[in-house]
Design a protein around this motif. Structure first.
Motif, PDB file in Angstrom:
ATOM      1  N   ILE A 144       0.831  -1.205   0.000  1.00  0.00           N
ATOM      2  CA  ILE A 144       0.000   0.000   0.000  1.00  0.00           C
ATOM      3  C   ILE A 144       0.867   1.258   0.000  1.00  0.00           C
ATOM      4  CG2 ILE A 144      -1.603   1.379   1.393  1.00  0.00           C
ATOM      5  CD1 ILE A 144      -2.861  -1.276   2.297  1.00  0.00           C
ATOM      6  N   VAL A 145       1.903   1.268   0.822  1.00  0.00           N
ATOM      7  CA  VAL A 145       2.796   2.430   0.895  1.00  0.00           C
ATOM      8  C   VAL A 145       3.466   2.657  -0.459  1.00  0.00           C
ATOM      9  CG1 VAL A 145       4.909   3.349   1.920  1.00  0.00           C
ATOM     10  CG2 VAL A 145       3.164   2.302   3.375  1.00  0.00           C
ATOM     11  N   SER A 146       3.915   1.578  -1.089  1.00  0.00           N
ATOM     12  CA  SER A 146       4.559   1.687  -2.397  1.00  0.00           C
ATOM     13  C   SER A 146       3.593   2.254  -3.438  1.00  0.00           C
ATOM     14  CB  SER A 146       5.055   0.303  -2.840  1.00  0.00           C
ATOM     15  OG  SER A 146       5.603   0.363  -4.131  1.00  0.00           O
ATOM     16  N   LEU A 147       2.362   1.742  -3.453  1.00  0.00           N
ATOM     17  CA  LEU A 147       1.353   2.232  -4.395  1.00  0.00           C
ATOM     18  C   LEU A 147       0.970   3.678  -4.100  1.00  0.00           C
ATOM     19  CD1 LEU A 147      -0.968  -0.920  -4.488  1.00  0.00           C
ATOM     20  CD2 LEU A 147       0.466  -0.098  -6.361  1.00  0.00           C
ATOM     21  N   THR A 148       0.906   4.030  -2.821  1.00  0.00           N
ATOM     22  CA  THR A 148       0.550   5.393  -2.426  1.00  0.00           C
ATOM     23  C   THR A 148       1.616   6.381  -2.851  1.00  0.00           C
ATOM     24  OG1 THR A 148      -0.716   4.573  -0.529  1.00  0.00           O
ATOM     25  CG2 THR A 148      -0.055   6.878  -0.477  1.00  0.00           C
ATOM     26  N   ARG A 156       6.586  15.382  -1.013  1.00  0.00           N
ATOM     27  CA  ARG A 156       5.725  14.348  -1.593  1.00  0.00           C
ATOM     28  C   ARG A 156       4.416  14.213  -0.812  1.00  0.00           C
ATOM     29  NH1 ARG A 156       8.511   8.731  -1.826  1.00  0.00           N
ATOM     30  NH2 ARG A 156       9.515   9.470  -3.738  1.00  0.00           N
ATOM     31  N   TYR A 157       4.475  14.452   0.489  1.00  0.00           N
ATOM     32  CA  TYR A 157       3.285  14.339   1.327  1.00  0.00           C
ATOM     33  C   TYR A 157       2.226  15.385   0.956  1.00  0.00           C
ATOM     34  CZ  TYR A 157       0.668  13.313   5.632  1.00  0.00           C
ATOM     35  OH  TYR A 157      -0.292  12.938   6.542  1.00  0.00           O
ATOM     36  N   ASP A 158       2.653  16.518   0.361  1.00  0.00           N
ATOM     37  CA  ASP A 158       1.704  17.555  -0.064  1.00  0.00           C
ATOM     38  C   ASP A 158       0.650  17.000  -1.019  1.00  0.00           C
ATOM     39  OD1 ASP A 158       2.963  19.487   1.423  1.00  0.00           O
ATOM     40  OD2 ASP A 158       4.034  20.391  -0.262  1.00  0.00           O
ATOM     41  N   ALA A 159       1.078  16.094  -1.911  1.00  0.00           N
ATOM     42  CA  ALA A 159       0.159  15.539  -2.906  1.00  0.00           C
ATOM     43  C   ALA A 159      -0.946  14.733  -2.233  1.00  0.00           C
ATOM     44  CB  ALA A 159       0.931  14.660  -3.887  1.00  0.00           C
ATOM     45  N   LEU A 160      -0.617  14.057  -1.132  1.00  0.00           N
ATOM     46  CA  LEU A 160      -1.612  13.253  -0.416  1.00  0.00           C
ATOM     47  C   LEU A 160      -2.494  14.125   0.469  1.00  0.00           C
ATOM     48  CD1 LEU A 160       0.722  10.274   0.547  1.00  0.00           C
ATOM     49  CD2 LEU A 160      -0.749  10.511  -1.466  1.00  0.00           C
ATOM     50  N   LEU A 161      -1.901  15.113   1.128  1.00  0.00           N
ATOM     51  CA  LEU A 161      -2.686  16.066   1.928  1.00  0.00           C
ATOM     52  C   LEU A 161      -3.777  16.712   1.081  1.00  0.00           C
ATOM     53  CD1 LEU A 161      -0.393  18.305   4.190  1.00  0.00           C
ATOM     54  CD2 LEU A 161      -2.262  16.825   4.907  1.00  0.00           C
ATOM     55  N   ASP A 162      -3.413  17.050  -0.146  1.00  0.00           N
ATOM     56  CA  ASP A 162      -4.327  17.764  -1.029  1.00  0.00           C
ATOM     57  C   ASP A 162      -5.559  16.934  -1.382  1.00  0.00           C
ATOM     58  OD1 ASP A 162      -4.617  20.286  -2.676  1.00  0.00           O
ATOM     59  OD2 ASP A 162      -4.793  18.793  -4.268  1.00  0.00           O
ATOM     60  N   LEU A 199       7.465   8.373   6.377  1.00  0.00           N
ATOM     61  CA  LEU A 199       7.305   7.127   5.614  1.00  0.00           C
ATOM     62  C   LEU A 199       7.145   7.414   4.123  1.00  0.00           C
ATOM     63  CD1 LEU A 199       6.980   4.030   6.042  1.00  0.00           C
ATOM     64  CD2 LEU A 199       4.517   4.418   6.176  1.00  0.00           C
ATOM     65  N   ILE A 200       6.292   8.381   3.802  1.00  0.00           N
ATOM     66  CA  ILE A 200       6.029   8.714   2.399  1.00  0.00           C
ATOM     67  C   ILE A 200       7.256   9.338   1.738  1.00  0.00           C
ATOM     68  CG2 ILE A 200       4.642  10.211   0.890  1.00  0.00           C
ATOM     69  CD1 ILE A 200       3.193   7.688   1.957  1.00  0.00           C
ATOM     70  N   ASN A 201       8.102   9.974   2.540  1.00  0.00           N
ATOM     71  CA  ASN A 201       9.324  10.603   2.005  1.00  0.00           C
ATOM     72  C   ASN A 201      10.565   9.721   2.167  1.00  0.00           C
ATOM     73  OD1 ASN A 201       8.632  13.371   0.931  1.00  0.00           O
ATOM     74  ND2 ASN A 201       7.694  13.513   2.954  1.00  0.00           N
ATOM     75  N   ASP A 202      10.342   8.427   2.437  1.00  0.00           N
ATOM     76  CA  ASP A 202      11.416   7.421   2.465  1.00  0.00           C
ATOM     77  C   ASP A 202      12.456   7.632   3.562  1.00  0.00           C
ATOM     78  OD1 ASP A 202      10.396   6.013   0.215  1.00  0.00           O
ATOM     79  OD2 ASP A 202      11.277   7.512  -1.119  1.00  0.00           O
ATOM     80  N   ARG A 203      12.071   8.325   4.626  1.00  0.00           N
ATOM     81  CA  ARG A 203      13.029   8.506   5.735  1.00  0.00           C
ATOM     82  C   ARG A 203      12.936   7.356   6.737  1.00  0.00           C
ATOM     83  NH1 ARG A 203      10.902  13.708   5.627  1.00  0.00           N
ATOM     84  NH2 ARG A 203      10.068  13.517   7.736  1.00  0.00           N
ATOM     85  N   SER A 215      -4.687   0.662   6.396  1.00  0.00           N
ATOM     86  CA  SER A 215      -5.156  -0.499   5.625  1.00  0.00           C
ATOM     87  C   SER A 215      -6.055  -0.049   4.475  1.00  0.00           C
ATOM     88  CB  SER A 215      -5.903  -1.486   6.529  1.00  0.00           C
ATOM     89  OG  SER A 215      -7.196  -1.005   6.853  1.00  0.00           O
ATOM     90  N   ASN A 216      -6.659   1.130   4.598  1.00  0.00           N
ATOM     91  CA  ASN A 216      -7.489   1.695   3.531  1.00  0.00           C
ATOM     92  C   ASN A 216      -6.694   2.553   2.556  1.00  0.00           C
ATOM     93  OD1 ASN A 216      -9.765   0.534   4.661  1.00  0.00           O
ATOM     94  ND2 ASN A 216     -10.275   2.343   5.874  1.00  0.00           N
ATOM     95  N   GLY A 217      -5.397   2.713   2.822  1.00  0.00           N
ATOM     96  CA  GLY A 217      -4.556   3.554   1.972  1.00  0.00           C
ATOM     97  C   GLY A 217      -4.764   5.040   2.210  1.00  0.00           C
ATOM     98  N   SER A 218      -5.321   5.387   3.377  1.00  0.00           N
ATOM     99  CA  SER A 218      -5.681   6.788   3.648  1.00  0.00           C
ATOM    100  C   SER A 218      -4.521   7.590   4.240  1.00  0.00           C
ATOM    101  CB  SER A 218      -6.886   6.840   4.589  1.00  0.00           C
ATOM    102  OG  SER A 218      -7.986   6.180   4.023  1.00  0.00           O
ATOM    103  N   PHE A 219      -3.418   7.636   3.541  1.00  0.00           N
ATOM    104  CA  PHE A 219      -2.289   8.460   3.977  1.00  0.00           C
ATOM    105  C   PHE A 219      -2.574   9.918   3.621  1.00  0.00           C
ATOM    106  CE2 PHE A 219      -0.458   4.270   3.804  1.00  0.00           C
ATOM    107  CZ  PHE A 219       0.375   4.256   4.899  1.00  0.00           C
TER     108      PHE A 219
END
Length: 499
Positions: free
Chosen positions: A135-139, A152-158, A368-372, A408-412
């Motif tokens: 899921i993290v990889s797909l997200t 990168r997290y900005d895209a998900l926040l939006d 996590l989303i920024n690979d740290r 689990s729902n991919g809701s990052f």
């Protein structure tokens, strides 16, 4: 048939794919047998892909091109213009994501939800870990397709809070830390904790269901357009127009959990149920953002449900169903539902400490989303941050990294909505008190109509017409100001804890 009407009918037709997906998802969370998951995930994935392909099709593009022409657009009414604008923004965003990616993510999250439930029951992260990795990889792939400038997290926040950037979120968090942490220390060091032992005991689940339904009735929840069921994690689902379903869960040891979970989900439901019919089955037929949605659930749960006026009325209902509370005053009940404690579980957290649970999750997600950090490190990092924020470490993964369903729902990118919802709710409340000056008297008499009407008139009736910051400014005259939340918390809990 004019072009706008034709467009609305097209949008309604494709929206029904997602109504079917919503119904299947609700069924999986409530009544479906365990062995249904594998094939249900395929059905949901295929329907999600059909919806997605239809939404980003050439037909949608042609409608938007035609309706965006100046001579056409200028003649649309306010709702028509908003529909074109919002749909165009969504279309351009979704067009960037390949349909196959949406399908794969839907199939993976459907399977992951089942794995998460098993992992949480057994308190074993490794059961969930492989699917979460995927899921993290797909997200991250979704975020890259959507695009971003700084983070990168900005895209998900939006996706959940349009226009919000990670930097502004961090600035808001810094303000809250600076203004809330000293107050929390003062509460624990100098405050007098109210009595709450009368909430401990064995409480019939059937009677708790009755109490939860009484709370929904108080809120003016219409059971002809919705229902209440049980799930592992309380949630609200809009299946379609005039069909909004809430779930809760019960503990025999304490009625507070189910009661406030129900009120919280009822707040979400009321928002969906009062969006005007003219918006049905279009992209306007939802809340302005997830944070505005959370403002409604947190408003009802905390500002109303954990407010003194509600308990003047609701204490009578409580005593009718649970006579053991007969000798407990409404003020004692009010104070007892506002105990401040450091807790492992977010959904058990009080108003004062709750936002720190969100800060923890945001910091983990963003890293996590920024690979740290890596997925396999999540349990240990979670425990480290719990120790940092709350001075305690969860005894197992079920009370730690596995407690929430969202990943689990991919809701990052979703978790910040809870914190922002608290802030929006306080800002709305500040305005409501000026507009409905006798709201507290009404609530004490068991009448929530004045409060609900204000929310409908100021928030619900606009659906997704406005971006969250635009809506907030339209209602309160200013953009997000966390000072209202800090002032509300300090005033309320200084009184309860006799500071």
């Amino acid at each position: 048939m004019d072009k706008l009407t034709e467009f609305k009918e097209f949008l309604a037709k494709i929206s029904r794919y997602m109504q079917a997906v919503s119904l299947m998802q609700w069924d999986l969370e409530t009544y479906a047998p365990k062995m249904a998951v594998e094939y249900r995930s395929k059905a949901m994935g295929e329907l999600s892909e059909l919806y997605f392909r239809s939404y980003v099709s050439d037909k949608t593009e042609k409608f938007l091109e035609e309706l965006s022409k100046k001579e056409v657009y200028d003649n649309l009414d306010q709702v028509g213009k908003a529909l074109v604008k919002v749909t165009k923004e969504d279309y351009e965003k979704m067009k960037k994501i390949p349909p196959e990616l949406i399908r794969k993510l839907t199939e993976t999250t459907t399977k992951a939800n089942s794995a998460w439930k098993e992992a949480r029951e057994k308190a074993e992260f490794f059961i969930f870990e492989p699917l979460l990795e995927e899921i993290v990889s797909l997200t991250k792939e979704v975020a890259e397709k959507l695009g971003y400038q700084e983070n990168r997290y900005d895209a998900l926040l939006d996706l959940y809070e349009p226009g919000l950037k990670t930097k502004k979120l961090k600035d808001t968090i810094d303000y809250l830390k600076k203004n809330m942490l000293p107050f929390i220390d003062e509460l624990f060091e100098k405050g007098k904790e109210p009595r709450s032992d009368f909430f401990e005991g064995n409480f019939s689940i059937e009677k708790q269901k009755e109490l939860s339904k009484e709370a929904l009735k108080f809120m003016k929840f219409d059971f002809n357009t919705g229902r209440m069921d049980i799930s592992a994690h309380p949630f609200t689902t809009k299946i379609g127009p005039r069909d909004v379903r809430v779930t809760t869960r019960f503990s025999e040891k304490d009625i507070r959990y189910s009661l406030f979970s129900t009120i919280h989900e009822g707040g979400h439901a009321l928002y969906e149920l009062h969006i005007p019919e003219i918006f049905f089955e279009t992209p306007l037929d939802e809340g302005a953002s997830m944070a505005v949605h959370e403002s409604q659930s947190r408003f009802w749960e905390n500002i109303i449900g954990r407010g003194p006026d509600f308990w003047v009325y609701f204490s009578k209902k409580l005593k009718e169903i649970f006579p053991d509370f007969e000798n407990v005053s409404s003020m004692e009940l009010y104070k007892a539902v506002n105990i401040v404690k450091k807790s492992f579980v977010r959904t058990d957290a009080d108003e004062v400490t709750y936002n720190f649970h969100i800060m923890l999750r945001f910091e983990i997600e963003e890293a996590l989303i920024n690979d740290r950090i890596k997925v396999k490190e999540l349990p240990s990092i979670w425990n480290e941050k719990m120790n940092e924020y709350f001075g305690m470490v969860p005894p197992n993964d079920a009370l730690g990294v596995l407690q929430d369903v969202h990943w689990s729902n991919g809701s990052f990118g979703y978790f910040p909505s809870y914190m922002l919802g608290n802030l929006y709710a306080a800002q709305f409340f500040n305005k409501l008190k000026k507009d409905v000056t006798d709201y507290n008297t009404q609530l004490g008499e068991g009448n929530a109509t004045g409060v609900l009407n204000w929310l409908v008139e100021n928030v619900h009736k606009y659906g997704k017409m406005y971006k969250p910051e635009e809506l907030l400014e339209k209602i309160t005259g200013e953009t997000l100001n966390p000072k209202y939340f800090v002032d509300y918390i300090k005033e309320k809990f200084s009184d309860i804890y006799e500071l």
